[in-house]
Design an enzyme around this catalytic site. Structure first.
Site, PDB file in Angstrom:
ATOM      1  N   SER A 155      10.072  15.297 -18.277  1.00  0.00           N
ATOM      2  CA  SER A 155       9.887  16.614 -18.895  1.00  0.00           C
ATOM      3  C   SER A 155       8.469  17.111 -18.643  1.00  0.00           C
ATOM      4  CB  SER A 155      10.147  16.537 -20.398  1.00  0.00           C
ATOM      5  OG  SER A 155      11.493  16.251 -20.655  1.00  0.00           O
TER       6      SER A 155
ATOM      7  N   GLU B 272       3.388  18.842 -20.918  1.00  0.00           N
ATOM      8  CA  GLU B 272       3.695  17.557 -21.548  1.00  0.00           C
ATOM      9  C   GLU B 272       3.279  16.416 -20.622  1.00  0.00           C
ATOM     10  OE1 GLU B 272       7.604  15.029 -23.028  1.00  0.00           O
ATOM     11  OE2 GLU B 272       7.558  17.187 -23.356  1.00  0.00           O
TER      12      GLU B 272
ATOM     13  N   ARG C  25       4.449  15.177 -29.532  1.00  0.00           N
ATOM     14  CA  ARG C  25       3.977  14.618 -28.267  1.00  0.00           C
ATOM     15  C   ARG C  25       2.452  14.433 -28.237  1.00  0.00           C
ATOM     16  NH1 ARG C  25       8.475  14.049 -28.831  1.00  0.00           N
ATOM     17  NH2 ARG C  25      10.204  14.666 -27.498  1.00  0.00           N
TER      18      ARG C  25
END
Length: 303
Positions: free
Chosen positions: A225, A295, A176
């Site tokens: 998320s 995130e 990520r």
């Protein structure tokens, strides 16, 4: 405010739309947060490049896609927010395995175009609510696949206005995360999959869609998320075991359906949403010793 933007030096030269004090809450999934000092919606790549080339280098620039994985803080975003419109949302089939995608193209458009062309391997993009620019910057992924698995190269406009094509190995991908330069805007990407039957591709897309429907609060005001999965475990599992399922702060709540999603139940401020996230991090740390990493991108200034 950034003083040298109060009278933007490029206003008369742009072909796109430049809006001062543009509310961002309607443009992000949480439906909260302040305004952009300036919102620029370029006509095309040349327009974006010319705009950035004459913009004072001290002015911050941030790209905005669908706003699906972002908290815009209540004080708004200083500088220029760049939002790519329809001119950047095209997907072309180059050959039997390769797609050329605009930075503003959605994951649904990319995966559907791939299906129609018999290109497999990009079905996972169907499950990520965002655009190609965000996928490339964040090495977006789901269902066992990541952008690094399909990316050949990407086209960016640097903060200086320079246009550059970057190969996969120049992006420094990790989980990520990429090493794209600050202020760079991803305007296109080339993805490569593999030959597959359209019916099989559709079946995989249907499986992914059904899984998301069953496990995620898709019809809520959310940011997707919230935290990265820690090594060897899942963020939702650690959040649940720390007793945070359903935890609430004002109108901000940890989803009861999927603990790694935060929800805006009505009129939550971005400050409440972010504070709830920090409370979750603290409780998980106290329970398991694990430090959850955000995130969701958090941008702008607090009020």
């Amino acid at each position: 405010m950034v003083a040298n933007l109060r009278h933007p030096p490029v206003l008369s030269e742009t072909r796109g739309k430049l809006t001062p004090h543009a509310p961002l809450a309607p443009l992000v999934w949480f439906k909260s947060g302040g305004a952009a000092e300036w919102l620029f919606e370029p006509k095309d790549v040349d327009d974006l490049s010319a705009f950035l080339a004459v913009l004072d280098p001290s002015v911050p620039v941030m790209a905005l896609g669908l706003g699906s994985n972002m908290i815009v803080r209540d004080g708004g975003v200083p500088g220029v927010v760049v939002r790519l419109g329809k001119a950047f949302a095209k997907v072309d089939v180059l050959d039997a395995t390769t797609l050329r995608c605009g930075g503003g193209a959605s994951g649904i458009l990319v995966s559907s175009t791939a299906r129609d062309a018999g290109i497999g391997g990009v079905e996972f993009l169907r499950s990520i609510p965002g655009t190609v620019g965000g996928f490339v910057r964040m090495n977006g992924g789901a269902y066992g696949r990541e952008v690094k698995d399909i990316l050949v190269e990407c086209d960016v406009v640097l903060r200086s206005g320079e246009r550059r094509t970057l190969p996969l190995d120049a992006l420094g991908y990790t989980y990520r995360h990429s090493e794209l330069p600050e202020g760079a805007v991803v305007v296109g990407a080339t993805f490569r999959g593999h030959p597959a039957e359209p019916a099989a591709i559709q079946a995989e897309m249907d499986r992914i869609a059904a899984s998301r429907e069953a496990t995620q609060p898709l019809r809520s005001k959310t940011g997707g998320s919230t935290f990265k999965n820690p090594p060897g475990t899942r963020a939702w599992k650690e959040i649940d075991e720390a007793g945070c399922r359903g935890l609430r702060l004002g109108d901000a709540q940890v989803s009861e359906k999927h603990c790694n999603f935060l929800l805006n139940l009505g009129k939550a401020s971005s400050a409440e949403i972010e504070a709830l996230g920090e409370e979750v991090r603290a409780r998980v740390k106290a329970h398991s010793g694990i430090e959850l990493e955000w995130e969701i991108q958090r941008v702008g200034v607090a009020r």
